[in-house]
Design an enzyme around this catalytic site. Structure first.
Site, short mmCIF file in Angstrom:
data_model
loop_
_atom_site.label_atom_id
_atom_site.label_comp_id
_atom_site.label_asym_id
_atom_site.label_seq_id
_atom_site.Cartn_x
_atom_site.Cartn_y
_atom_site.Cartn_z
N ASP A 95 -10.53 -56.12 -67.41
CA ASP A 95 -10.98 -56.96 -66.31
C ASP A 95 -11.16 -56.03 -65.11
O ASP A 95 -10.17 -55.59 -64.51
CB ASP A 95 -9.95 -58.05 -66.02
CG ASP A 95 -10.38 -58.99 -64.88
OD1 ASP A 95 -11.33 -58.65 -64.15
OD2 ASP A 95 -9.75 -60.05 -64.72
N SER A 171 -27.36 -54.54 -58.90
CA SER A 171 -27.39 -55.64 -57.95
C SER A 171 -28.35 -56.69 -58.51
O SER A 171 -28.28 -57.02 -59.69
CB SER A 171 -27.81 -55.15 -56.57
OG SER A 171 -27.80 -56.20 -55.62
N TYR A 185 -23.38 -66.08 -55.22
CA TYR A 185 -23.92 -64.96 -56.01
C TYR A 185 -24.64 -63.97 -55.10
O TYR A 185 -24.41 -62.75 -55.19
CB TYR A 185 -24.88 -65.53 -57.06
CG TYR A 185 -25.61 -64.49 -57.88
CD1 TYR A 185 -24.98 -63.84 -58.93
CD2 TYR A 185 -26.94 -64.18 -57.62
CE1 TYR A 185 -25.66 -62.90 -59.70
CE2 TYR A 185 -27.63 -63.25 -58.39
CZ TYR A 185 -26.98 -62.61 -59.42
OH TYR A 185 -27.66 -61.69 -60.17
N LYS A 189 -23.93 -59.91 -54.35
CA LYS A 189 -24.96 -58.91 -54.68
C LYS A 189 -25.47 -58.19 -53.44
O LYS A 189 -25.81 -56.99 -53.51
CB LYS A 189 -26.11 -59.59 -55.42
CG LYS A 189 -25.75 -60.05 -56.84
CD LYS A 189 -25.36 -58.87 -57.75
CE LYS A 189 -25.25 -59.28 -59.20
NZ LYS A 189 -24.93 -58.16 -60.09
#
Length: 348
Positions: A95, A171, A185, A189
């Site tokens: 992770d 990205s 999101y 990014k």
């Protein structure tokens, strides 16, 4: 054409020729073959990460694939080894939002291969949700996966990278332009893109080249594993359709080839797919118009609900629409790219 116009034309012509010549020479000087390189890919068990792994294997590289699901990793290893027999593939459960797990994984990679040449920060999570259903935790999760995970991985790897090494931060077009219902999101990014571009300036003096990749919509099959909130079936339906439409998406295989080509020449940034480049240019040059068009798109998308807690995965929000032919390209990609567990042990 008067004298002033001719002079300006000559200057522009010589400037263009000089710029092209500089680019060609620079790319040749920075070029590196990936043969016998050791490539680390986070989120390497499925989707774009797996397709990139296959492309790196085709280039003759050895692979360290990191992901959180051991069963997915085992299937990914088989898929790569069937694609290019003889490829050395190390899989590690990790992770990447946990710095101690990242440090342990990097130590294991160095013990096994003795080197790291390319680091691909690909792990990601998509949450499609109206802003009213998007919580602080959604933003925190996005930043954890898209910013902090690459930060931890790069921090662990950089001391071991030699001149000519590559760092690749995946990205998104969502890190270049805002997209309605993808606020969390896009935030993650955008953060990754800013970090990646800053990192490049700092590491070039060491001969380490950082490439920021901003893909547009790709047919990876990832829609079924995206998170959805609000009107679950409607949210999943619009995203699944967009991720499958042939005119606005690019195949994951073609995207991977473009990304690996950019890595080999140490390119600063690459925006994969023509629609993504058009959106980037529109937002850069006409931000007001882009915002107006985006607000119209937002008006068309599903309305929010009062449920702020419930989050489903796309596969749990299927409908007749998402099981129809309109998403068939995405479903086929999901089967190829390990997004769907196989019904048998036979892998093709």
């Amino acid at each position: 054409m008067n004298t002033l116009s001719r002079s300006l034309f000559k200057r522009l012509t010589f400037g263009l020729i000089g710029g092209l010549a500089y680019t060609m020479v620079r790319d040749q000087l920075r070029f590196r073959s990936l043969r016998k390189s050791v490539v680390v890919i986070t989120g390497g068990s499925r989707g774009l990460g797996l397709v990139l792994a296959k492309e790196f294997a085709r280039q003759g590289a050895s692979l360290a694939l990191l992901a959180r699901d051991t069963e997915e990793l085992a299937r990914a290893k088989k898929i790569v080894e069937l694609f290019i027999p003889g490829t050395d593939v190390l899989t590690l459960e990790c992770d990447c939002t946990k710095p101690h797990q990242v440090d342990q994984a990097v130590s294991s990679i160095l013990r096994y291969f003795g080197q790291i040449d390319v680091v691909v920060n690909n792990a990601g999570v998509i949450t499609t949700s109206p802003l009213d259903n998007t919580t602080k935790k959604d933003f925190e999760d996005s930043l954890d996966v898209h910013f902090w995970a690459p930060y931890y991985m790069n921090r662990a790897c950089i001391p071991h990278l030699k001149r000519g090494a590559r760092i690749v931060n995946i990205s998104s077009i969502g890190g270049v332009v805002p997209v309605p219902h993808l606020a969390a999101y896009c935030t993650g990014k955008f953060a990754l893109r800013g970090y990646s571009e800053s990192l490049r300036l700092e590491l070039m003096s060491k001969g380490i080249y950082v490439t920021t990749v901003c893909p547009g919509l790709m047919r990876t099959g990832s829609a079924r594993n995206a998170r959805v909130k609000g009107q679950f079936k409607k949210e999943h339906a619009w995203f699944a359709l967009m991720a499958s439409a042939p005119l606005i998406t690019i195949s994951a295989e073609r995207a991977a080839r473009k990304i690996v080509s950019a890595i080999k020449i140490g390119k600063a940034e690459t925006t994969v797919s023509t629609p993504a480049r058009i959106l980037s240019l529109l937002n850069s040059n006409f931000p007001g118009i882009y915002a107006d068009l985006g607000s119209v798109a937002n008006w068309i998308l599903p309305n929010p609900t009062e449920d702020l807690r419930t989050t489903l995965e796309g596969k749990d929000a299927e409908s007749m629409f998402t099981r129809s032919f309109v998403t068939s390209l995405g479903e086929r990609a999901a089967e190829r790219n390990n997004e769907i567990p196989p019904q048998t042990d036979q892998l093709h």
